[in-house]
Write a protein that holds these residues in place. Sequence first.
Motif, PDB file in Angstrom:
ATOM      1  N   ARG A 200     -10.518  40.596 -62.328  1.00 37.65           N
ATOM      2  CA  ARG A 200      -9.951  41.651 -63.172  1.00 37.65           C
ATOM      3  C   ARG A 200      -8.440  41.682 -62.990  1.00 37.65           C
ATOM      4  NH1 ARG A 200     -13.948  45.277 -64.702  1.00 37.65           N
ATOM      5  NH2 ARG A 200     -16.008  44.695 -63.894  1.00 37.65           N
ATOM      6  N   GLU A 201      -7.815  42.567 -63.772  1.00 44.37           N
ATOM      7  CA  GLU A 201      -6.366  42.709 -63.633  1.00 44.37           C
ATOM      8  C   GLU A 201      -5.996  43.114 -62.202  1.00 44.37           C
ATOM      9  OE1 GLU A 201      -8.182  44.095 -65.969  1.00 44.37           O
ATOM     10  OE2 GLU A 201      -7.240  43.916 -67.952  1.00 44.37           O
ATOM     11  N   PHE A 202      -6.821  44.017 -61.616  1.00 42.66           N
ATOM     12  CA  PHE A 202      -6.565  44.487 -60.254  1.00 42.66           C
ATOM     13  C   PHE A 202      -7.862  44.520 -59.472  1.00 42.66           C
ATOM     14  CE2 PHE A 202      -3.392  46.763 -62.906  1.00 42.66           C
ATOM     15  CZ  PHE A 202      -2.240  46.211 -62.375  1.00 42.66           C
ATOM     16  N   GLU A 203      -7.783  44.165 -58.194  1.00 43.41           N
ATOM     17  CA  GLU A 203      -8.911  44.307 -57.296  1.00 43.41           C
ATOM     18  C   GLU A 203      -8.989  45.766 -56.825  1.00 43.41           C
ATOM     19  OE1 GLU A 203     -11.116  41.943 -56.727  1.00 43.41           O
ATOM     20  OE2 GLU A 203      -9.962  40.665 -58.080  1.00 43.41           O
ATOM     21  N   PRO A 204     -10.168  46.215 -56.354  1.00 41.75           N
ATOM     22  CA  PRO A 204     -10.298  47.610 -55.892  1.00 41.75           C
ATOM     23  C   PRO A 204      -9.249  48.017 -54.866  1.00 41.75           C
ATOM     24  CG  PRO A 204     -12.464  46.614 -56.089  1.00 41.75           C
ATOM     25  CD  PRO A 204     -11.476  45.517 -56.351  1.00 41.75           C
ATOM     26  N   SER A 205      -8.942  47.121 -53.913  1.00 44.88           N
ATOM     27  CA  SER A 205      -7.944  47.444 -52.893  1.00 44.88           C
ATOM     28  C   SER A 205      -6.559  47.617 -53.512  1.00 44.88           C
ATOM     29  CB  SER A 205      -7.900  46.363 -51.811  1.00 44.88           C
ATOM     30  OG  SER A 205      -7.598  45.106 -52.387  1.00 44.88           O
ATOM     31  N   GLU A 206      -6.274  46.799 -54.555  1.00 39.13           N
ATOM     32  CA  GLU A 206      -4.980  46.902 -55.232  1.00 39.13           C
ATOM     33  C   GLU A 206      -4.880  48.204 -56.014  1.00 39.13           C
ATOM     34  OE1 GLU A 206      -4.117  42.143 -56.014  1.00 39.13           O
ATOM     35  OE2 GLU A 206      -5.346  43.279 -57.439  1.00 39.13           O
ATOM     36  N   VAL A 207      -5.988  48.606 -56.632  1.00 39.22           N
ATOM     37  CA  VAL A 207      -6.006  49.879 -57.369  1.00 39.22           C
ATOM     38  C   VAL A 207      -5.779  51.044 -56.410  1.00 39.22           C
ATOM     39  CG1 VAL A 207      -7.483  51.487 -58.640  1.00 39.22           C
ATOM     40  CG2 VAL A 207      -7.424  49.069 -59.277  1.00 39.22           C
ATOM     41  N   THR A 208      -6.432  50.987 -55.253  1.00 39.45           N
ATOM     42  CA  THR A 208      -6.252  52.043 -54.254  1.00 39.45           C
ATOM     43  C   THR A 208      -4.787  52.153 -53.846  1.00 39.45           C
ATOM     44  OG1 THR A 208      -8.488  51.738 -53.384  1.00 39.45           O
ATOM     45  CG2 THR A 208      -6.899  52.835 -51.946  1.00 39.45           C
ATOM     46  N   PHE A 209      -4.157  50.989 -53.614  1.00 38.91           N
ATOM     47  CA  PHE A 209      -2.746  50.981 -53.231  1.00 38.91           C
ATOM     48  C   PHE A 209      -1.874  51.564 -54.343  1.00 38.91           C
ATOM     49  CE2 PHE A 209       1.436  49.017 -53.164  1.00 38.91           C
ATOM     50  CZ  PHE A 209       1.830  49.207 -51.837  1.00 38.91           C
ATOM     51  N   LEU A 210      -2.116  51.141 -55.581  1.00 32.58           N
ATOM     52  CA  LEU A 210      -1.302  51.610 -56.705  1.00 32.58           C
ATOM     53  C   LEU A 210      -1.467  53.107 -56.933  1.00 32.58           C
ATOM     54  CD1 LEU A 210      -1.857  48.673 -59.220  1.00 32.58           C
ATOM     55  CD2 LEU A 210       0.257  49.230 -58.007  1.00 32.58           C
ATOM     56  N   VAL A 211      -2.706  53.595 -56.844  1.00 32.53           N
ATOM     57  CA  VAL A 211      -2.949  55.022 -57.038  1.00 32.53           C
ATOM     58  C   VAL A 211      -2.264  55.832 -55.944  1.00 32.53           C
ATOM     59  CG1 VAL A 211      -4.726  56.819 -57.016  1.00 32.53           C
ATOM     60  CG2 VAL A 211      -5.068  54.743 -58.354  1.00 32.53           C
ATOM     61  N   ASP A 212      -2.342  55.359 -54.708  1.00 34.33           N
ATOM     62  CA  ASP A 212      -1.654  56.053 -53.615  1.00 34.33           C
ATOM     63  C   ASP A 212      -0.151  56.076 -53.856  1.00 34.33           C
ATOM     64  OD1 ASP A 212      -3.987  56.586 -52.316  1.00 34.33           O
ATOM     65  OD2 ASP A 212      -3.836  54.925 -50.897  1.00 34.33           O
ATOM     66  N   ALA A 213       0.391  54.951 -54.348  1.00 30.04           N
ATOM     67  CA  ALA A 213       1.832  54.886 -54.631  1.00 30.04           C
ATOM     68  C   ALA A 213       2.213  55.858 -55.740  1.00 30.04           C
ATOM     69  CB  ALA A 213       2.220  53.462 -55.021  1.00 30.04           C
ATOM     70  N   ILE A 214       1.362  55.959 -56.755  1.00 32.47           N
ATOM     71  CA  ILE A 214       1.631  56.886 -57.862  1.00 32.47           C
ATOM     72  C   ILE A 214       1.701  58.313 -57.362  1.00 32.47           C
ATOM     73  CG2 ILE A 214       0.621  57.902 -59.950  1.00 32.47           C
ATOM     74  CD1 ILE A 214      -0.496  55.039 -60.535  1.00 32.47           C
ATOM     75  N   PHE A 215       0.744  58.687 -56.532  1.00 33.32           N
ATOM     76  CA  PHE A 215       0.699  60.077 -56.081  1.00 33.32           C
ATOM     77  C   PHE A 215       1.705  60.397 -54.985  1.00 33.32           C
ATOM     78  CE2 PHE A 215      -3.405  60.091 -58.248  1.00 33.32           C
ATOM     79  CZ  PHE A 215      -3.239  61.250 -58.997  1.00 33.32           C
ATOM     80  N   SER A 216       2.230  59.378 -54.332  1.00 35.12           N
ATOM     81  CA  SER A 216       3.257  59.640 -53.325  1.00 35.12           C
ATOM     82  C   SER A 216       4.643  59.717 -53.958  1.00 35.12           C
ATOM     83  CB  SER A 216       3.245  58.553 -52.247  1.00 35.12           C
ATOM     84  OG  SER A 216       3.604  57.301 -52.797  1.00 35.12           O
ATOM     85  N   SER A 217       4.747  59.305 -55.225  1.00 32.63           N
ATOM     86  CA  SER A 217       6.042  59.350 -55.906  1.00 32.63           C
ATOM     87  C   SER A 217       6.380  60.774 -56.329  1.00 32.63           C
ATOM     88  CB  SER A 217       6.033  58.444 -57.138  1.00 32.63           C
ATOM     89  OG  SER A 217       7.234  58.599 -57.876  1.00 32.63           O
ATOM     90  N   LYS A 218       7.610  61.187 -56.034  1.00 32.91           N
ATOM     91  CA  LYS A 218       8.070  62.510 -56.423  1.00 32.91           C
ATOM     92  C   LYS A 218       8.775  62.492 -57.779  1.00 32.91           C
ATOM     93  CE  LYS A 218       8.792  63.726 -51.553  1.00 32.91           C
ATOM     94  NZ  LYS A 218       9.765  64.177 -50.543  1.00 32.91           N
ATOM     95  N   SER A 219       8.886  61.299 -58.364  1.00 30.29           N
ATOM     96  CA  SER A 219       9.659  61.147 -59.588  1.00 30.29           C
ATOM     97  C   SER A 219       8.897  61.551 -60.836  1.00 30.29           C
ATOM     98  CB  SER A 219      10.128  59.700 -59.749  1.00 30.29           C
ATOM     99  OG  SER A 219      11.011  59.358 -58.714  1.00 30.29           O
ATOM    100  N   ILE A 220       7.572  61.598 -60.755  1.00 29.68           N
ATOM    101  CA  ILE A 220       6.784  61.947 -61.927  1.00 29.68           C
ATOM    102  C   ILE A 220       5.988  63.215 -61.663  1.00 29.68           C
ATOM    103  CG2 ILE A 220       6.643  59.609 -62.835  1.00 29.68           C
ATOM    104  CD1 ILE A 220       3.938  59.303 -61.547  1.00 29.68           C
ATOM    105  N   SER A 221       5.722  63.956 -62.719  1.00 28.85           N
ATOM    106  CA  SER A 221       5.015  65.225 -62.595  1.00 28.85           C
ATOM    107  C   SER A 221       3.558  64.996 -62.225  1.00 28.85           C
ATOM    108  CB  SER A 221       5.090  65.998 -63.918  1.00 28.85           C
ATOM    109  OG  SER A 221       4.358  65.307 -64.926  1.00 28.85           O
TER     110      SER A 221
END
Length: 331
Positions: free
Chosen positions: A77-98
Amino acid sequence: MNLAQQKKATPLLILQILKDYTDENHSLTQQEIIEKLNDLYHVSVERKSVASSLEMLSELGMDVNRGKRGGYYLLSREFEPSEVTFLVDAIFSSKSISATAATKLAKKVNNCLSIYDRKSYDFLEKTTEVPRTTNNEIFYTIDVIHEAMEKHKRVGFQYTTYDKDGNEVPRRDGYEFVVSPYYLINNYGHYYLVCNYRTKYNPLNIFRLDYIRNIQVKEDWELKEMSEIEELDGFDINEYLNEHIYLFGGEAVTATLEIEGEENTRHVVDWFGSNASFYTSGDKIFAKVRCNETSLMYWALQYCDCIKVLEPESLKQKVIEAHKKALEKYE
């Protein structure tokens, strides 16, 4: 959907079914795929059409595999489960987006997985626990900046600050900043624009994207190329970021630090990586780093219990004065 439309759409619909309902541990037989097509899309096809569609998808490079019980599943797939977990964590740790934008983006990333691998959305309730911007224009702002870069144009925007009551207000009474955009940088949870505003004062300026409002491409203002700015001759963005860990403007200095305790060398490595050099003298540990002086001052204050600035003298005095002012507030 008429018969001709069904025939054209069948491979795409089957691919979507494989993405959503199969993985290495879950496969679908041709008959089950036929049932999914009917249930989900109200499309009726014969088994022969399913077989040819699966063959076409494989020929196009889709990683369609046969399961143990004779079914089919999509392996890569475009992303493996571990990669999705990393990306989602990065999204939610970012203070730049609401919180709203973070939730939508995380769901899009999560939908790259099968329904069996998609993570629970329980963590979405925690989005408000991270102090983050309320600016919902962030992705629009990024799009406008990219458009301006492609057109070699400047951008104009208003920049916000906060009043004594903590309310957001336009800086300089709504003054429009017109800048030449060069780089977008994500730095410790915030997104920044590196640009040229007024070369007379500073060749590079930095603006936080979540403070930008009402941005637009200035079609009549040509971008001021970095090559036109003498002070930026030989500019290297990676070197710039290494020397501006907190993205303050100003010149970089080479500093000597004394580190108390071998275990505390990790603080230097965490922030400066291979750009730091270490040496010992007697039983003492020292490090040399190159960084913007203001950034380094605040960094040294953060680790004042185990790291001491030895030189340059100007930086050492700034750290001393900052400690004195802090102490006076508590006396």
